[in-house]
Scaffold this active site. Structure first.
Site, PDB file in Angstrom:
ATOM      1  N   TYR A  50       0.915  -1.236  -0.047  1.00  0.00           N
ATOM      2  CA  TYR A  50      -0.006  -0.087   0.040  1.00  0.00           C
ATOM      3  C   TYR A  50       0.795   1.233  -0.082  1.00  0.00           C
ATOM      4  CZ  TYR A  50      -3.911  -3.065   1.514  1.00  0.00           C
ATOM      5  OH  TYR A  50      -4.836  -4.210   1.605  1.00  0.00           O
ATOM      6  N   HIS A 108       0.201 -11.914   2.039  1.00  0.00           N
ATOM      7  CA  HIS A 108      -0.742 -10.959   1.223  1.00  0.00           C
ATOM      8  C   HIS A 108      -1.573 -11.919   0.439  1.00  0.00           C
ATOM      9  CE1 HIS A 108      -1.667  -6.512   0.216  1.00  0.00           C
ATOM     10  NE2 HIS A 108      -2.741  -7.179  -0.025  1.00  0.00           N
TER      11      HIS A 108
HETATM   12  N1  LIG Z   1      -5.928  -8.660   1.802  1.00  0.00           N
HETATM   13  C1  LIG Z   1      -6.217  -8.111   0.778  1.00  0.00           C
HETATM   14  O1  LIG Z   1      -5.863  -8.560  -0.533  1.00  0.00           O
HETATM   15  C2  LIG Z   1      -6.984  -6.894   0.601  1.00  0.00           C
HETATM   16  C3  LIG Z   1      -7.869  -6.476  -0.770  1.00  0.00           C
HETATM   17  C4  LIG Z   1      -8.550  -5.284  -0.531  1.00  0.00           C
HETATM   18  C5  LIG Z   1      -8.500  -4.673   0.752  1.00  0.00           C
HETATM   19  N2  LIG Z   1      -7.819  -4.884   1.658  1.00  0.00           N
HETATM   20  C6  LIG Z   1      -8.123  -4.100   3.073  1.00  0.00           C
HETATM   21  O2  LIG Z   1      -9.339  -3.971   3.300  1.00  0.00           O
HETATM   22  C7  LIG Z   1      -9.758  -2.690   3.529  1.00  0.00           C
HETATM   23  C8  LIG Z   1     -11.287  -2.374   3.136  1.00  0.00           C
HETATM   24  O3  LIG Z   1     -11.345  -2.994   1.876  1.00  0.00           O
HETATM   25  P1  LIG Z   1     -12.099  -1.894   0.636  1.00  0.00           P
HETATM   26  O4  LIG Z   1     -11.138  -0.414   0.964  1.00  0.00           O
HETATM   27  O5  LIG Z   1     -11.625  -2.629  -0.904  1.00  0.00           O
HETATM   28  O6  LIG Z   1     -13.441  -1.661   0.820  1.00  0.00           O
HETATM   29  P2  LIG Z   1     -14.393  -1.261   1.915  1.00  0.00           P
HETATM   30  O7  LIG Z   1     -14.082  -0.708   3.251  1.00  0.00           O
HETATM   31  O8  LIG Z   1     -15.564  -2.094   1.857  1.00  0.00           O
HETATM   32  O9  LIG Z   1     -14.804   0.052   1.319  1.00  0.00           O
HETATM   33  C9  LIG Z   1     -14.075   1.313   1.242  1.00  0.00           C
HETATM   34  C10 LIG Z   1     -15.076   2.560   0.403  1.00  0.00           C
HETATM   35  O10 LIG Z   1     -16.170   2.849   0.929  1.00  0.00           O
HETATM   36  C11 LIG Z   1     -16.207   4.115   1.467  1.00  0.00           C
HETATM   37  N3  LIG Z   1     -17.115   4.170   2.841  1.00  0.00           N
HETATM   38  C12 LIG Z   1     -16.539   3.616   3.775  1.00  0.00           C
HETATM   39  N4  LIG Z   1     -17.563   3.593   5.086  1.00  0.00           N
HETATM   40  C13 LIG Z   1     -18.532   4.435   4.276  1.00  0.00           C
HETATM   41  C14 LIG Z   1     -19.728   4.732   4.835  1.00  0.00           C
HETATM   42  N5  LIG Z   1     -20.029   4.349   6.304  1.00  0.00           N
HETATM   43  N6  LIG Z   1     -20.544   5.514   4.194  1.00  0.00           N
HETATM   44  C15 LIG Z   1     -20.361   5.738   2.864  1.00  0.00           C
HETATM   45  N7  LIG Z   1     -19.103   5.309   2.239  1.00  0.00           N
HETATM   46  C16 LIG Z   1     -18.118   4.683   2.955  1.00  0.00           C
HETATM   47  C17 LIG Z   1     -15.033   4.599   1.597  1.00  0.00           C
HETATM   48  O11 LIG Z   1     -15.050   5.965   1.085  1.00  0.00           O
HETATM   49  P3  LIG Z   1     -14.410   7.046   2.098  1.00  0.00           P
HETATM   50  O12 LIG Z   1     -12.849   6.891   2.441  1.00  0.00           O
HETATM   51  O13 LIG Z   1     -14.540   8.552   1.418  1.00  0.00           O
HETATM   52  O14 LIG Z   1     -15.367   6.917   3.378  1.00  0.00           O
HETATM   53  C18 LIG Z   1     -14.371   3.730   0.451  1.00  0.00           C
HETATM   54  O15 LIG Z   1     -14.657   4.354  -1.053  1.00  0.00           O
HETATM   55  C19 LIG Z   1      -8.657  -1.896   2.484  1.00  0.00           C
HETATM   56  O16 LIG Z   1      -8.617  -0.684   2.885  1.00  0.00           O
HETATM   57  C20 LIG Z   1      -7.285  -2.594   2.813  1.00  0.00           C
HETATM   58  O17 LIG Z   1      -6.846  -2.359   4.246  1.00  0.00           O
HETATM   59  C21 LIG Z   1      -7.150  -6.147   1.571  1.00  0.00           C
END
Ligand SMILES: NC(=O)c1ccc[n+]([C@@H]2O[C@H](COP(=O)([O-])OP(=O)(O)OC[C@H]3O[C@@H](n4cnc5c(N)ncnc54)[C@H](OP(=O)(O)O)[C@@H]3O)[C@@H](O)[C@H]2O)c1
Length: 276
Positions: A50, A108
């Site tokens: 990241y 990862h």
């Molecule tokens: N292990 C892996 O391979 C892997 C892959 C992908 C992700 N991850 C981890 O998992 C975390 C979460 O996954 P993700 O970022 O893909 O998806 P997510 O957390 O499901 O969604 C994030 C998105 O939703 C928005 N959001 C969050 N809470 C909200 C709310 N209450 N109301 C409206 N919008 C909201 C955020 O925007 P704002 O920031 O503008 O609020 C962002 O655009 C990542 O950040 C990372 O740390 C791990």
């Protein structure tokens, strides 16, 4: 705001809700982490891929909260797989985070074409035995990937972070993990990319409980003991995402959400998807 914790197979307690940080860089990342920790978050999810480990460490420091009360989990990139490579990568991640040990360290992606996940896991087992890593784990591992680690070392990962939401329930994989006390933690837990938050039944549930559709998705996970790491750069949404412990989904809600599961084939396939 106090976020409940869950006990892992090696005795360490992990918060059920952590802050995801993918896509946040530099000062905005520092600010988002600082506000989350000030708000009560005690787990931050990052990865060497990241490019923000230094910012995550700075955000924790600037929150003023005692460093030992906050857990950080980070991940080994595919390019750092291998025994010696993973040991070096752990030291580098710790240096960037500004810590003397890593709370949760995950492989990862399995990256099967590299054929190095077992050696990488052996390095994590060593780091864990030395106390440099408190919780050794993996991410995006399917049943055969997990089994290969155990067959080689006799040690199961304590945690597997997987793509999971009501839209991708991963039921069989989670059953396999539960039988072996491998904690399931969900990435992309809001299911927004799968259109979950606009589904009429989710919208109706949100109205019924006086919560947002995002909170319905996150509650579905924590109610069954699945951890979540929703990412938000916005203080108000960070609070919203952790405010999911004062209501329960009922049987009818859970049945309706089960209808929205797109099945294993819709998840990112870690036999094919490899990130270095
Ligand atoms: N292990 C892996 O391979 C892997 C892959 C992908 C992700 N991850 C981890 O998992 C975390 C979460 O996954 P993700 O970022 O893909 O998806 P997510 O957390 O499901 O969604 C994030 C998105 O939703 C928005 N959001 C969050 N809470 C909200 C709310 N209450 N109301 C409206 N919008 C909201 C955020 O925007 P704002 O920031 O503008 O609020 C962002 O655009 C990542 O950040 C990372 O740390 C791990």
């Amino acid at each position: 705001m106090e976020i409940p914790t869950v006990g892992l197979r090696n005795g360490v307690s992990l918060p059920l809700v952590g802050l995801g940080t993918f896509g946040m860089l530099g000062p905005p990342c520092v600010g988002a982490v600082e506000s989350a920790v000030r708000n009560g978050y005690r787990l931050l999810d990052t990865a060497s891929n990241y490019g923000n480990e230094r910012s995550v460490g700075m955000g924790i420091e600037e929150s003023g909260v005692d460093r030992h009360r906050v857990m950080v989990q980070t991940k080994i990139a595919g390019g750092d797989q291998g025994y010696d490579e993973a040991i070096n990568a752990a030291k580098e991640s710790a240096r960037r985070l500004g810590v003397d040990h890593i709370d949760v360290y995950l492989i990862h992606w399995p990256c099967p074409s590299l054929g190095k996940s077992v050696q990488t896991w052996e390095a994590l087992v060593t780091l864990s035995a030395e106390g440099f890593v408190r919780v050794p784990g993996v991410s995006n591992f399917k049943e055969p990937h997990l089994q290969a680690l155990f067959d080689a070392t006799g040690v199961w990962p304590a945690i597997n972070q997987i793509q999971c939401s009501p839209a991708l329930a991963r039921t069989e994989l989670r059953e396999f993990m539960a039988q072996r006390q491998i904690f399931a933690q969900a990435w992309h837990p809001t299911g927004r990319k799968e259109g979950l938050l606009h589904d009429p039944s989710v919208l109706a549930m949100a109205r019924k409980h006086g919560k947002s559709p995002t909170q319905i998705a996150l509650r579905w996970a924590v109610q069954q003991g699945i951890g979540v790491v929703p990412k938000s750069s916005h203080r108000g949404r960070q609070s919203e995402n952790a405010d999911i412990f004062d209501f329960s989904l009922d049987e009818a809600d859970l049945r309706a959400l089960a209808e929205l599961d797109r099945g294993e084939a819709a998840a990112r396939d870690s036999d094919v998807v490899e990130e270095y």
